[in-house]
Write a protein that holds these residues in place. Structure first.
Motif, PDB file in Angstrom:
ATOM      1  N   THR A   1       0.839  -1.209   0.000  1.00 35.23           N
ATOM      2  CA  THR A   1       0.000   0.000   0.000  1.00 35.23           C
ATOM      3  C   THR A   1       0.870   1.254   0.000  1.00 35.23           C
ATOM      4  OG1 THR A   1      -0.194  -0.167   2.408  1.00 35.23           O
ATOM      5  CG2 THR A   1      -2.047  -1.015   1.091  1.00 35.23           C
ATOM      6  N   ASP A   2       1.997   1.213   0.720  1.00 30.42           N
ATOM      7  CA  ASP A   2       2.912   2.366   0.732  1.00 30.42           C
ATOM      8  C   ASP A   2       3.457   2.637  -0.668  1.00 30.42           C
ATOM      9  OD1 ASP A   2       2.477   2.390   3.441  1.00 30.42           O
ATOM     10  OD2 ASP A   2       4.532   1.882   4.002  1.00 30.42           O
ATOM     11  N   CYS A   3       3.844   1.577  -1.376  1.00 35.95           N
ATOM     12  CA  CYS A   3       4.379   1.723  -2.731  1.00 35.95           C
ATOM     13  C   CYS A   3       3.329   2.309  -3.667  1.00 35.95           C
ATOM     14  CB  CYS A   3       4.831   0.377  -3.287  1.00 35.95           C
ATOM     15  SG  CYS A   3       6.183  -0.377  -2.385  1.00 35.95           S
ATOM     16  N   TYR A   4       2.149   1.734  -3.630  1.00 39.50           N
ATOM     17  CA  TYR A   4       1.089   2.202  -4.533  1.00 39.50           C
ATOM     18  C   TYR A   4       0.684   3.633  -4.215  1.00 39.50           C
ATOM     19  CZ  TYR A   4       0.476  -2.159  -7.032  1.00 39.50           C
ATOM     20  OH  TYR A   4       0.679  -3.243  -7.847  1.00 39.50           O
ATOM     21  N   ARG A   5       0.546   3.977  -2.942  1.00 37.62           N
ATOM     22  CA  ARG A   5       0.219   5.369  -2.580  1.00 37.62           C
ATOM     23  C   ARG A   5       1.313   6.315  -3.061  1.00 37.62           C
ATOM     24  NH1 ARG A   5      -1.859   3.235   2.608  1.00 37.62           N
ATOM     25  NH2 ARG A   5      -4.117   3.416   2.481  1.00 37.62           N
ATOM     26  N   GLY A   6       2.573   5.894  -2.888  1.00 36.27           N
ATOM     27  CA  GLY A   6       3.696   6.718  -3.327  1.00 36.27           C
ATOM     28  C   GLY A   6       3.713   6.944  -4.827  1.00 36.27           C
ATOM     29  N   LEU A   7       3.103   6.031  -5.579  1.00 36.78           N
ATOM     30  CA  LEU A   7       3.016   6.173  -7.036  1.00 36.78           C
ATOM     31  C   LEU A   7       1.727   6.862  -7.474  1.00 36.78           C
ATOM     32  CD1 LEU A   7       4.392   2.664  -8.025  1.00 36.78           C
ATOM     33  CD2 LEU A   7       5.535   4.870  -8.336  1.00 36.78           C
ATOM     34  N   GLY A   8       0.957   7.359  -6.508  1.00 35.76           N
ATOM     35  CA  GLY A   8      -0.241   8.129  -6.831  1.00 35.76           C
ATOM     36  C   GLY A   8      -1.530   7.338  -6.929  1.00 35.76           C
ATOM     37  N   TYR A   9      -1.538   6.105  -6.462  1.00 37.64           N
ATOM     38  CA  TYR A   9      -2.758   5.297  -6.494  1.00 37.64           C
ATOM     39  C   TYR A   9      -3.626   5.615  -5.277  1.00 37.64           C
ATOM     40  CZ  TYR A   9      -1.000   2.243 -10.192  1.00 37.64           C
ATOM     41  OH  TYR A   9      -0.544   1.743 -11.389  1.00 37.64           O
ATOM     42  N   ARG A  10      -4.932   5.446  -5.453  1.00 29.65           N
ATOM     43  CA  ARG A  10      -5.886   5.525  -4.344  1.00 29.65           C
ATOM     44  C   ARG A  10      -6.145   4.093  -3.892  1.00 29.65           C
ATOM     45  NH1 ARG A  10     -11.493   5.488  -3.519  1.00 29.65           N
ATOM     46  NH2 ARG A  10     -11.896   5.037  -5.708  1.00 29.65           N
ATOM     47  N   ILE A  11      -6.078   3.852  -2.597  1.00 31.64           N
ATOM     48  CA  ILE A  11      -6.239   2.507  -2.037  1.00 31.64           C
ATOM     49  C   ILE A  11      -7.642   2.382  -1.451  1.00 31.64           C
ATOM     50  CG2 ILE A  11      -5.362   0.851  -0.333  1.00 31.64           C
ATOM     51  CD1 ILE A  11      -3.357   1.631  -2.609  1.00 31.64           C
ATOM     52  N   ARG A  12      -8.304   1.259  -1.751  1.00 32.21           N
ATOM     53  CA  ARG A  12      -9.621   1.001  -1.160  1.00 32.21           C
ATOM     54  C   ARG A  12      -9.781  -0.507  -0.914  1.00 32.21           C
ATOM     55  NH1 ARG A  12     -13.293  -0.963  -4.910  1.00 32.21           N
ATOM     56  NH2 ARG A  12     -12.720  -0.637  -7.087  1.00 32.21           N
ATOM     57  N   ASN A  13     -10.784  -0.848  -0.136  1.00 37.26           N
ATOM     58  CA  ASN A  13     -11.140  -2.244   0.156  1.00 37.26           C
ATOM     59  C   ASN A  13      -9.986  -3.058   0.736  1.00 37.26           C
ATOM     60  OD1 ASN A  13     -13.608  -1.555  -0.930  1.00 37.26           O
ATOM     61  ND2 ASN A  13     -13.318  -2.679  -2.834  1.00 37.26           N
ATOM     62  N   GLU A  14      -9.227  -2.470   1.630  1.00 34.63           N
ATOM     63  CA  GLU A  14      -8.126  -3.215   2.255  1.00 34.63           C
ATOM     64  C   GLU A  14      -8.711  -4.204   3.258  1.00 34.63           C
ATOM     65  OE1 GLU A  14      -3.798  -2.409   4.334  1.00 34.63           O
ATOM     66  OE2 GLU A  14      -5.043  -0.712   3.762  1.00 34.63           O
ATOM     67  N   GLN A  15      -8.310  -5.487   3.129  1.00 33.30           N
ATOM     68  CA  GLN A  15      -8.837  -6.517   4.010  1.00 33.30           C
ATOM     69  C   GLN A  15      -7.936  -7.739   4.035  1.00 33.30           C
ATOM     70  OE1 GLN A  15     -12.631  -7.457   2.328  1.00 33.30           O
ATOM     71  NE2 GLN A  15     -11.789  -8.163   0.397  1.00 33.30           N
ATOM     72  N   LEU A  16      -8.095  -8.560   5.072  1.00 31.37           N
ATOM     73  CA  LEU A  16      -7.395  -9.840   5.156  1.00 31.37           C
ATOM     74  C   LEU A  16      -8.266 -10.894   4.491  1.00 31.37           C
ATOM     75  CD1 LEU A  16      -6.039  -9.841   8.809  1.00 31.37           C
ATOM     76  CD2 LEU A  16      -4.815  -9.318   6.698  1.00 31.37           C
ATOM     77  N   GLU A  17      -7.605 -11.810   3.768  1.00 26.87           N
ATOM     78  CA  GLU A  17      -8.323 -12.893   3.098  1.00 26.87           C
ATOM     79  C   GLU A  17      -7.599 -14.199   3.349  1.00 26.87           C
ATOM     80  OE1 GLU A  17      -8.763 -12.175  -1.080  1.00 26.87           O
ATOM     81  OE2 GLU A  17      -9.696 -10.220  -0.766  1.00 26.87           O
ATOM     82  N   GLU A  18      -8.376 -15.265   3.450  1.00 18.62           N
ATOM     83  CA  GLU A  18      -7.800 -16.594   3.541  1.00 18.62           C
ATOM     84  C   GLU A  18      -8.033 -17.279   2.201  1.00 18.62           C
ATOM     85  OE1 GLU A  18      -8.782 -20.515   6.003  1.00 18.62           O
ATOM     86  OE2 GLU A  18      -7.967 -18.887   7.244  1.00 18.62           O
TER      87      GLU A  18
END
Length: 183
Positions: free
Chosen positions: A105-122
């Motif tokens: 998420t840090d990398c993508y935000r640093g490249l100008g992306y908007r982050i959504r739907n962050e969750q843990l998945e099995e």
């Protein structure tokens, strides 16, 4: 007359750059890609074998981006990009705890992306992954990541991994896997 004001020198330098330096850089880059030298590794790091398939599909190496190359110069481990033709896998390996192994998420935000739907998945193989959707310029990619230690213990949080590895509760080498799938 200053160096920049000298038109003759500027033309000579410009022609030299275009006729010698740039083609040499292009040839070097193509040669690196064709010989498979696309993973950057720390010379003190033991050899890391890259996987040849992912979820039953053959993988092929990809060249690192300029941002990844700059990061890799200071990264204490290996960094490689691979694809199965649909997804892109970024594999990072380290042998010691480091704060340079940080969340995607840090990398993508640093490249100008908007982050959504962050969750843990099995996943079906019972492994846990941290997943999110990254959007920029009308494009979206689903990204999932995890860190695995030498005994197969998994981490979905880089801070938890860092403190477990620093405290000796997790042994390396560690492998961070990031999978990006276009939506």
């Amino acid at each position: 007359m200053s160096f920049l004001e000298n038109r003759f020198l500027n033309r000579v330098l410009h022609k030299t750059l275009w006729t010698l330096v740039l083609p040499l850089c292009a040839v070097w880059g193509i040669a690196q890609a064709l010989t498979g030298h696309v993973a950057i590794r720390d010379p003190d790091m033991p050899h890391v074998e890259l996987p040849t398939e992912w979820q039953g599909t053959p993988l092929r190496p990809l060249a690192l981006s300029e941002v990844e190359l700059r990061f890799a110069k200071h990264f204490p481990g290996t960094l490689a990009r691979l694809t199965d033709g649909r997804q892109v896998l970024v594999l990072r390996t380290v042998t010691q705890p480091t704060r340079m192994l940080h969340p995607a998420t840090d990398c993508y935000r640093g490249l100008g992306y908007r982050i959504r739907n962050e969750q843990l998945e099995e996943h079906t193989d019972k492994t846990r992954w941290r997943c999110f959707v990254a959007e920029r310029g009308g494009r979206a990619v689903r990204v999932c990541e995890r860190i695995e230690d030498a005994q197969g213990q998994g981490f979905t949080d880089t801070s938890a991994w860092y403190w477990a590895s620093a405290a000796g509760q997790s042994a390396g080498p560690w492998k961070a896997i990031t999978v990006a799938t276009p939506l």
